[in-house]
Write a protein that holds these residues in place. Structure first.
Motif, PDB file in Angstrom:
ATOM      1  N   ALA A 135       0.815  -1.211   0.000  1.00  0.00           N
ATOM      2  CA  ALA A 135       0.000   0.000   0.000  1.00  0.00           C
ATOM      3  C   ALA A 135       0.851   1.265   0.000  1.00  0.00           C
ATOM      4  N   ALA A 136       2.069   1.177   0.476  1.00  0.00           N
ATOM      5  CA  ALA A 136       2.941   2.348   0.594  1.00  0.00           C
ATOM      6  C   ALA A 136       4.195   2.179  -0.246  1.00  0.00           C
ATOM      7  N   ALA A 159     -10.635  -8.924   6.517  1.00  0.00           N
ATOM      8  CA  ALA A 159     -11.494  -7.757   6.285  1.00  0.00           C
ATOM      9  C   ALA A 159     -10.859  -6.494   6.875  1.00  0.00           C
ATOM     10  N   LEU A 160     -10.328  -6.597   8.083  1.00  0.00           N
ATOM     11  CA  LEU A 160      -9.685  -5.435   8.701  1.00  0.00           C
ATOM     12  C   LEU A 160      -8.371  -5.099   8.011  1.00  0.00           C
ATOM     13  N   PHE A 161      -7.654  -6.103   7.553  1.00  0.00           N
ATOM     14  CA  PHE A 161      -6.421  -5.843   6.810  1.00  0.00           C
ATOM     15  C   PHE A 161      -6.734  -5.098   5.518  1.00  0.00           C
ATOM     16  N   ASP A 162      -7.838  -5.460   4.841  1.00  0.00           N
ATOM     17  CA  ASP A 162      -8.229  -4.750   3.612  1.00  0.00           C
ATOM     18  C   ASP A 162      -8.550  -3.290   3.923  1.00  0.00           C
ATOM     19  N   GLU A 163      -9.283  -3.065   5.003  1.00  0.00           N
ATOM     20  CA  GLU A 163      -9.615  -1.692   5.394  1.00  0.00           C
ATOM     21  C   GLU A 163      -8.346  -0.922   5.759  1.00  0.00           C
ATOM     22  N   ALA A 175      -5.379  -1.452   4.568  1.00  0.00           N
ATOM     23  CA  ALA A 175      -4.664  -1.168   3.313  1.00  0.00           C
ATOM     24  C   ALA A 175      -5.230   0.094   2.665  1.00  0.00           C
ATOM     25  N   ARG A 176      -6.556   0.225   2.658  1.00  0.00           N
ATOM     26  CA  ARG A 176      -7.166   1.431   2.084  1.00  0.00           C
ATOM     27  C   ARG A 176      -6.760   2.669   2.880  1.00  0.00           C
TER      28      ARG A 176
END
Length: 117
Positions: free
Chosen positions: A19-20, A99-103, A105-106
């Motif tokens: 993500a970064a 699900a929390l990892f996806d959030e 990442a956003r």
């Protein structure tokens, strides 16, 4: 438990690196990742802090330093992710939660855009 934390760390490490991607890897050791911004902090004359992923005694910590100066960015996070938040910049995990990892990442991508301003 340490084996589980190694897996959580590996997942969060990949998340932050993906993500970064524009940030500089300052440290990438077992259990510890540190990313710096490409811009120089005017106070320290060093690259600014972006984020870290670190294995602690009872959790894996995921820090996003842009949240310190832009706390409003975290106002829209889910209640579940908010439960993991400690202080202004840290999210703690003891297990993988896709699900929390996806959030997260956003949220990390939003933080990258803040640094690029």
């Amino acid at each position: 438990m340490a084996e589980d934390f190694d897996k959580v760390f590996a997942g969060l490490r990949q998340l932050m690196l993906g993500a970064a991607s524009g940030m500089t890897v300052a440290k990438d050791d077992p259990g510890s990742l540190e990313l710096r911004t490409p811009t120089i902090d005017p106070k320290t004359k060093q690259p600014g802090w972006f984020g870290t992923v670190t294995i602690k005694k009872t959790y894996v910590a995921y820090h996003l330093m842009p949240l310190y100066t832009h706390p409003e960015v975290a106002e829209g996070i889910s209640g579940e992710l908010a439960k993991r938040k400690q202080g202004k910049t840290c999210f703690n995990f003891a297990r993988i939660d896709e699900a929390l990892f996806d959030e997260l990442a956003r949220l990390t991508k939003v933080c990258v855009r803040l640094v690029d301003r």
